[in-house]
Enzyme design. Sequence first.
Site, short mmCIF file in Angstrom:
data_model
loop_
_atom_site.label_atom_id
_atom_site.label_comp_id
_atom_site.label_asym_id
_atom_site.label_seq_id
_atom_site.Cartn_x
_atom_site.Cartn_y
_atom_site.Cartn_z
N GLU A 196 -20.38 25.12 -0.89
CA GLU A 196 -20.88 27.07 -1.24
C GLU A 196 -22.09 26.77 -0.91
O GLU A 196 -23.05 28.20 -0.54
CB GLU A 196 -20.82 26.71 -2.85
CG GLU A 196 -19.09 27.42 -2.72
CD GLU A 196 -18.58 24.86 -2.77
OE1 GLU A 196 -17.58 25.19 -4.25
OE2 GLU A 196 -19.13 24.74 -2.34
N GLY A 210 0.19 -8.34 7.72
CA GLY A 210 1.55 -8.79 7.88
C GLY A 210 2.43 -8.39 7.32
O GLY A 210 2.63 -7.73 6.82
N LEU A 253 2.61 -8.73 3.01
CA LEU A 253 2.08 -7.87 2.76
C LEU A 253 2.16 -6.37 2.56
O LEU A 253 2.45 -5.89 1.69
CB LEU A 253 0.57 -7.67 2.54
CG LEU A 253 -1.08 -7.38 2.30
CD1 LEU A 253 -0.85 -7.80 -0.09
CD2 LEU A 253 -2.54 -7.92 2.08
N GLY A 261 5.20 -5.92 3.17
CA GLY A 261 6.59 -5.47 2.68
C GLY A 261 5.83 -5.72 0.91
O GLY A 261 6.98 -4.79 0.26
#
Length: 373
Positions: free
Chosen positions: A55, A303, A306, A308
């Site tokens: 603004e 991987g 982690l 998952g």
Amino acid sequence: MFTPEDARHMARAVALAERGLLTTRPNPRVGCVLVKDGVVVGEGAHLKAGEPHAEVHALRAAKEQARGATAYVTLEPCSHFGRTPPCSQALIEAGVAKVIAAMVDPNPKVSGRGLAMLEQAGIATASGLMEAEAEALNPGFIHRMKTGLPYVRLKLAASLDGGTALANGESKWITGPQARQDVQRWRARSDALITGADTVLADNPSMNVRHGELGHWQSRIDAERLLQPLRVVVDGQARLRPPLKLVELPGPVLLASHTPYTTAWPESVENWQGPKQGDKLDLHALLAELGQREINEVWVEAGPNLCGAFIQQGLWQELILYQAPKLMGHHARGLLALPEYEQMNQLPEIEVIDLRRIGNDVRWVLKPLERSN
């Protein structure tokens, strides 16, 4: 309520806001357009925390023509003093006649106060024009304001048959160069990157943003202005030891563990010790810590274990899957470590948000779908 002209000017404000995609963290990306008698008299975008908001840039461009103008802004003007004065007050002092905001401030502590301040000063206000487009600019900021947690994207790459690496561990490269450039662009817009100790021990990755690999985004920002995200390694048992590539490169690194390190690290490396959940680091506590540090968007490259875990615990908002037209065979390593399901209705429900070709690969953008009981 809104005219086609209103929509056209707000679309321009959204486009302006997108200019701050890589630079405004931890602030939201905001754009503003000032229109008087059908003519644009000023416009601006917020580009960096601590610098003027959208603004203010627009008002400076409009000068005295701001009086009586309509302001189109992608986010409700702020009403409080932070690093800069409140934009609502600036709009009042400039004498604008009307303010149209795409969305109200998601912070429940201040939501609606900026518009209320304008109304009390006799300025007409409205909100909700192109709200979805405005929200898409700032998913992390919105999510953090509402939950205290950052917005989590999980990145996965696999073959057509779901393989992520050959049985011997070889995985470079599953996807092509265009997909890898796309990953760099996702990294560049993120406030933090998360990986796991298993990935670091196996691959010794840099986990940084490389300007030369941004593809068509290189024109958006000079290499010197490119911000490196906070690199976070989930290393619950404090197994990592220097030297590591991600430690040797410029930029902060956070090692998240539930066990203290016995090794000294460089000053750029911080160890955060969090609580355990079972025998693992509590991921919710880690995200809460990142939220306290004003981390809006998190990119997880890790991987199957982690990634998952993030999925099992419901700690994700998007899943970005790159699928390569390759077949790796049934001995290949799998995509995710998830529990064994016994019934189809136990499976996580997922919604496809976007599906497109990236080079010779396909990119899925997916979100969790809430179950309707």
